[in-house]
Write an enzyme that holds these catalytic residues in place. Structure first.
Site, PDB file in Angstrom:
ATOM      1  N   ASN A   1     -10.051   0.333   0.901  1.00 40.16           N
ATOM      2  CA  ASN A   1      -8.598   0.388   0.767  1.00 40.16           C
ATOM      3  C   ASN A   1      -8.207  -0.158  -0.613  1.00 40.16           C
ATOM      4  O   ASN A   1      -8.280  -1.359  -0.842  1.00 40.16           O
ATOM      5  CB  ASN A   1      -7.967  -0.444   1.894  1.00 40.16           C
TER       6      ASN A   1
ATOM      7  N   HIS B   1      -2.963   7.389   3.165  1.00 38.55           N
ATOM      8  CA  HIS B   1      -3.423   6.121   2.593  1.00 38.55           C
ATOM      9  C   HIS B   1      -4.750   5.762   3.256  1.00 38.55           C
ATOM     10  O   HIS B   1      -4.888   5.841   4.478  1.00 38.55           O
ATOM     11  CB  HIS B   1      -2.374   5.037   2.839  1.00 38.55           C
TER      12      HIS B   1
ATOM     13  N   CYS C   1       0.812  -1.225   0.000  1.00 34.73           N
ATOM     14  CA  CYS C   1       0.000   0.000   0.000  1.00 34.73           C
ATOM     15  C   CYS C   1       0.842   1.269   0.000  1.00 34.73           C
ATOM     16  O   CYS C   1       0.321   2.351  -0.265  1.00 34.73           O
ATOM     17  CB  CYS C   1      -0.950   0.011   1.189  1.00 34.73           C
TER      18      CYS C   1
HETATM   19  N1  COA Z   1     -17.833  -7.868  10.927  1.00 32.87           N
HETATM   20  C1  COA Z   1     -18.174  -8.141  12.179  1.00 32.87           C
HETATM   21  N2  COA Z   1     -17.278  -8.530  13.126  1.00 32.87           N
HETATM   22  C2  COA Z   1     -15.985  -8.603  12.743  1.00 32.87           C
HETATM   23  C3  COA Z   1     -15.567  -8.301  11.441  1.00 32.87           C
HETATM   24  C4  COA Z   1     -16.552  -7.918  10.504  1.00 32.87           C
HETATM   25  N3  COA Z   1     -16.255  -7.606   9.234  1.00 32.87           N
HETATM   26  N4  COA Z   1     -14.239  -8.459  11.377  1.00 32.87           N
HETATM   27  C5  COA Z   1     -13.818  -8.840  12.587  1.00 32.87           C
HETATM   28  N5  COA Z   1     -14.884  -8.925  13.425  1.00 32.87           N
HETATM   29  C6  COA Z   1     -14.897  -9.338  14.816  1.00 32.87           C
HETATM   30  C7  COA Z   1     -13.801 -10.333  15.145  1.00 32.87           C
HETATM   31  O1  COA Z   1     -14.174 -11.633  14.770  1.00 32.87           O
HETATM   32  C8  COA Z   1     -13.688 -10.173  16.630  1.00 32.87           C
HETATM   33  O2  COA Z   1     -14.731 -10.887  17.234  1.00 32.87           O
HETATM   34  P1  COA Z   1     -14.473 -11.720  18.585  1.00 32.87           P
HETATM   35  O3  COA Z   1     -14.117 -10.678  19.595  1.00 32.87           O
HETATM   36  O4  COA Z   1     -15.792 -12.355  18.794  1.00 32.87           O
HETATM   37  O5  COA Z   1     -13.352 -12.640  18.266  1.00 32.87           O
HETATM   38  C9  COA Z   1     -13.961  -8.677  16.840  1.00 32.87           C
HETATM   39  O6  COA Z   1     -14.636  -8.234  15.650  1.00 32.87           O
HETATM   40  C10 COA Z   1     -12.706  -7.888  17.025  1.00 32.87           C
HETATM   41  O7  COA Z   1     -11.789  -8.293  16.012  1.00 32.87           O
HETATM   42  P2  COA Z   1     -10.373  -7.667  15.869  1.00 32.87           P
HETATM   43  O8  COA Z   1      -9.731  -8.166  14.597  1.00 32.87           O
HETATM   44  O9  COA Z   1      -9.610  -7.818  17.116  1.00 32.87           O
HETATM   45  O10 COA Z   1     -10.824  -6.139  15.698  1.00 32.87           O
HETATM   46  P3  COA Z   1      -9.998  -4.843  15.599  1.00 32.87           P
HETATM   47  O11 COA Z   1     -10.420  -3.913  16.666  1.00 32.87           O
HETATM   48  O12 COA Z   1      -8.526  -5.102  15.464  1.00 32.87           O
HETATM   49  O13 COA Z   1     -10.520  -4.242  14.209  1.00 32.87           O
HETATM   50  C11 COA Z   1      -9.792  -4.050  11.926  1.00 32.87           C
HETATM   51  C12 COA Z   1     -10.321  -4.970  13.007  1.00 32.87           C
HETATM   52  C13 COA Z   1      -9.477  -4.878  10.701  1.00 32.87           C
HETATM   53  C14 COA Z   1     -10.854  -3.011  11.588  1.00 32.87           C
HETATM   54  C15 COA Z   1      -8.529  -3.322  12.442  1.00 32.87           C
HETATM   55  O14 COA Z   1      -7.689  -4.247  13.075  1.00 32.87           O
HETATM   56  C16 COA Z   1      -7.744  -2.639  11.366  1.00 32.87           C
HETATM   57  O15 COA Z   1      -8.250  -1.790  10.659  1.00 32.87           O
HETATM   58  N6  COA Z   1      -6.457  -2.948  11.254  1.00 32.87           N
HETATM   59  C17 COA Z   1      -5.590  -2.362  10.236  1.00 32.87           C
HETATM   60  C18 COA Z   1      -5.844  -3.055   8.938  1.00 32.87           C
HETATM   61  C19 COA Z   1      -5.278  -2.342   7.762  1.00 32.87           C
HETATM   62  O16 COA Z   1      -5.253  -1.138   7.697  1.00 32.87           O
HETATM   63  N7  COA Z   1      -4.813  -3.115   6.784  1.00 32.87           N
HETATM   64  C20 COA Z   1      -4.352  -2.613   5.550  1.00 32.87           C
HETATM   65  C21 COA Z   1      -2.931  -2.230   5.604  1.00 32.87           C
HETATM   66  S1  COA Z   1      -2.441  -1.382   4.162  1.00 32.87           S
END
Ligand code: COA
Length: 321
Positions: A269, A239, A113
């Protein structure tokens, strides 16, 4: 020292809109969760018969037209992508052929990215050194090819798109003023494509923590290196990965919401395409004008990061204030 900037910009996004409600039909997720946690409402997906290079060609043609630079005057092609049509030939090689360019060097660059920022800086070094005059830089990704549509924690985040810039020499007072690039390979394990099935895997928490820290820090660094303060920056173009990460960078820069570009609700994204797509969006709605100081900042798999502070436009005749 030559001043290097963007002579023209072009973008492409596929027509097919895939909303959070569409995801509700195939995954255990909700519009509410996706909106709250990421800021994404919808994204675009390319059809099966449109590959990465097809999107790149359209964006590049538009950038060439916008720049007024003839195809015969392009000296180098750099494509930032991690979802090329093939392992090889490079998307840049395909582009060189399909655009009918001279037999100039063309190569892909992989910084996930952060790719567009890496490629802009690579291009600028060749121009500054006097090796090449005009360089075509494209940021393009078809993330839908490698997204795992059975994994709700990653599938909802990504979209497809392309952005292209023709880079060359600009007048004094315009163009790139400072930049920062970095990588930390030990974090590669947090965001990668699986060797077994080719699908994207991510440790969202770790990527989030890294991104929040790095985006803010790099934005401040390039602003200071350019001899500016936050007051001098007209727009922050981060980004577009997650609105909470973008807001954290903006807050570190002590800038109000109106001075940050946000297209994440529309496109999700789009990886290497997200920064040129956002600049184009702001140009269209008049929020970026020639003479404006911008900070572009990105992060991605690698882990990689990069930021650029630049003054938009080519010369004084373009500025209206
Ligand atoms: N819908 C509903 N629930 C979801 C979900 C979705 N699309 N995706 C994940 N969850 C749930 C998980 O299963 C988890 O449930 P649990 O507690 O029952 O296990 C809960 O939400 C929390 O998941 P987690 O992955 O710990 O959440 P988070 O607070 O880290 O948020 C992201 C997830 C992906 C939004 C966040 O981590 C993020 O944006 N990270 C950066 C990713 C990024 O920018 N990547 C690109 C890089 S260029």
């Amino acid at each position: 020292m030559k001043n290097v900037g963007v002579l023209g910009l072009g973008t492409y996004v596929p027509d097919k809109v895939f909303t959070n409600f569409d995801f509700e039909k195939i995954l255990d997720t909700s519009d509410e969760w996706i909106t709250e946690m990421t800021g994404i409402k919808e994204r675009r997906f390319a059809e099966d018969d449109m590959d990465t290079s097809d999107m790149a060609v359209i964006a590049a043609e538009r950038a060439l037209e916008d720049s007024g630079v003839g195809k015969e005057d392009i000296d180098l092609v750099i494509v930032a992508t991690s979802t090329g049509d093939h392992r090889f030939p490079a998307v840049a090689n395909i582009l060189q052929d399909r655009l009918g360019l001279n037999n100039v060097p063309s190569m892909d660059q992989l910084a996930a990215c952060t790719g567009f920022i890496y490629s802009m800086i690579t291009a600028s070094q060749f121009i500054q050194a006097g090796t090449y005059k005009n360089v075509l830089v494209v940021g393009v990704d078809k993330l839908s090819k490698i997204a795992d549509f059975t994994d709700r924690s990653t599938a909802v985040l990504f979209g497809d798109g392309a952005g292209a810039a023709v880079m060359g020499e600009v007048d004094e007072g315009f163009g790139i003023r400072s930049f920062e690039l970095g990588s930390k390979g030990s974090g590669g394990q947090y965001l990668y494509d699986d060797k077994d099935d080719g699908k994207l895997r991510m440790n969202g928490r770790e990527v989030f923590k890294f991104a929040v820290r790095q985006m803010g820090e790099s934005s401040v660094n390039v602003t200071e290196k350019a001899g500016f303060t936050n007051e001098d920056i007209d727009m922050l173009v981060p980004h577009q990965a997650n609105i909470r990460i973008m807001d954290a960078a903006r807050e570190r820069m002590k800038m109000p919401k109106e001075r940050m570009s946000s297209t994440i609700d529309k496109y999700g994204n789009t990886s290497a395409a997200s920064i040129p797509l956002s600049i184009h969006h702001e140009l269209k709605n008049g929020k970026i004008k020639a003479g404006d100081n911008l900070v572009l900042v990105g992060f991605g798999g690698g882990l990689t990061w990069g930021a650029i502070c630049l003054t938009w436009g080519k010369n004084k005749e373009e500025t209206h204030d």
